[in-house]
Design an enzyme around this catalytic site. Sequence first.
Site, PDB file in Angstrom:
ATOM      1  N   SER A   8       0.847  -1.197   0.000  1.00 44.06           N
ATOM      2  CA  SER A   8       0.000   0.000   0.000  1.00 44.06           C
ATOM      3  C   SER A   8       0.880   1.245   0.000  1.00 44.06           C
ATOM      4  O   SER A   8       1.591   1.515   0.966  1.00 44.06           O
ATOM      5  CB  SER A   8      -0.895   0.014   1.241  1.00 44.06           C
ATOM      6  N   HIS A  33      -1.205  -1.442  -4.256  1.00 46.76           N
ATOM      7  CA  HIS A  33      -2.470  -1.095  -3.600  1.00 46.76           C
ATOM      8  C   HIS A  33      -2.580   0.421  -3.459  1.00 46.76           C
ATOM      9  O   HIS A  33      -1.715   1.066  -2.866  1.00 46.76           O
ATOM     10  CB  HIS A  33      -2.504  -1.770  -2.226  1.00 46.76           C
ATOM     11  N   ASP A  35      -4.902   3.411  -2.072  1.00 44.13           N
ATOM     12  CA  ASP A  35      -6.007   3.700  -1.148  1.00 44.13           C
ATOM     13  C   ASP A  35      -6.625   5.054  -1.453  1.00 44.13           C
ATOM     14  O   ASP A  35      -6.031   6.092  -1.203  1.00 44.13           O
ATOM     15  CB  ASP A  35      -5.481   3.699   0.291  1.00 44.13           C
ATOM     16  N   MET A  37      -9.416   7.683  -0.562  1.00 45.87           N
ATOM     17  CA  MET A  37     -10.336   8.060   0.527  1.00 45.87           C
ATOM     18  C   MET A  37     -10.928   9.429   0.225  1.00 45.87           C
ATOM     19  O   MET A  37     -10.225  10.323  -0.256  1.00 45.87           O
ATOM     20  CB  MET A  37      -9.579   8.126   1.854  1.00 45.87           C
ATOM     21  N   HIS A  66      -8.366   0.536  -4.092  1.00 54.63           N
ATOM     22  CA  HIS A  66      -9.298   0.332  -2.972  1.00 54.63           C
ATOM     23  C   HIS A  66     -10.055   1.635  -2.750  1.00 54.63           C
ATOM     24  O   HIS A  66      -9.495   2.608  -2.251  1.00 54.63           O
ATOM     25  CB  HIS A  66      -8.464  -0.068  -1.736  1.00 54.63           C
ATOM     26  N   MET A  68     -12.412   3.822  -0.923  1.00 54.06           N
ATOM     27  CA  MET A  68     -13.127   4.105   0.321  1.00 54.06           C
ATOM     28  C   MET A  68     -13.865   5.413   0.099  1.00 54.06           C
ATOM     29  O   MET A  68     -13.499   6.471   0.623  1.00 54.06           O
ATOM     30  CB  MET A  68     -12.120   4.186   1.483  1.00 54.06           C
ATOM     31  N   MET A 139     -11.450  -6.107   5.570  1.00 58.82           N
ATOM     32  CA  MET A 139     -10.682  -5.108   6.323  1.00 58.82           C
ATOM     33  C   MET A 139     -10.387  -5.642   7.719  1.00 58.82           C
ATOM     34  O   MET A 139     -11.295  -6.058   8.443  1.00 58.82           O
ATOM     35  CB  MET A 139     -11.480  -3.803   6.468  1.00 58.82           C
ATOM     36  N   ASP A 177      -6.576  -6.505   4.545  1.00 58.27           N
ATOM     37  CA  ASP A 177      -5.986  -5.171   4.547  1.00 58.27           C
ATOM     38  C   ASP A 177      -6.076  -4.557   5.937  1.00 58.27           C
ATOM     39  O   ASP A 177      -7.170  -4.369   6.468  1.00 58.27           O
ATOM     40  CB  ASP A 177      -6.767  -4.318   3.530  1.00 58.27           C
TER      41      ASP A 177
END
Length: 217
Positions: A8, A33, A35, A37, A66, A68, A139, A177
């Site tokens: 990540s 990965h 992330d 957000m 990913h 979010m 998660m 994760d």
Amino acid sequence: MKNYLSPSILAADFWDLGEQVRAAERGGATYLHVDVMDGHFVPNLTMGVPLVKQLKKATSLPLDVHLMIANPLVQVPWFLKAGADIVTAHAETLYGEELHAFIAMAHDSGAKAGLSIKPKTPVEVLEPVIDELDLVLVMSVEPGFSGQSYIAGSEDKVAAVAAMARRHGSNPLIEVDGGINGETAGSVIEAGANVLVAGSAIYHTQLTVAAVTTADA
Ligand code: DX5
Ligand code: ZN
């Protein structure tokens, strides 16, 4: 079953991101990965479409994005166009037919479709679409920040997802994760996980990819 690592980059040194991505490649990462957000679904804000676009040009590692974010159906097409190879949305943000619509969006552009569940979300929410999913992301921390501790017992959810997939005769990748390191990797692999996300363990402790993935059960 082979285990895969998805470092990540949230824990990477952004000032030197190119080198940090190359270090993941050299270390034997399978995916990268990313992330995303949005400050709504989770309190934090991180990275978005422009970075995915740049990463696509900079690395041959498949991008494991990913999401979010609160409104994946609006933004997923942008991430697909930017080059996401796997798009994973949160099951908590999609209802009924939307789950199928999200998966179809990913598949129509040749990407893998993943759904993630937060620690308190029951695995049963995945049941209606488990046959269609390429990946399930369990998660093992509350999403929002890197560097948190693994929530003990998350391996039971991994096992429950693996059992559900077996019942349906489907075989999605099972990714975990949050707080994954040389100590916690073994139990999730034993429970049936085959893709491990690691941020701090890779970028803050210089732990090698091999040390995480060979924590074989
Ligand atoms: C948390 C993110 C994770 C995070 C993992 O919401 O989804 O991918 O970067 O970081 P570590 O491995 O440090 O827990
Ligand atoms: Zn993540």
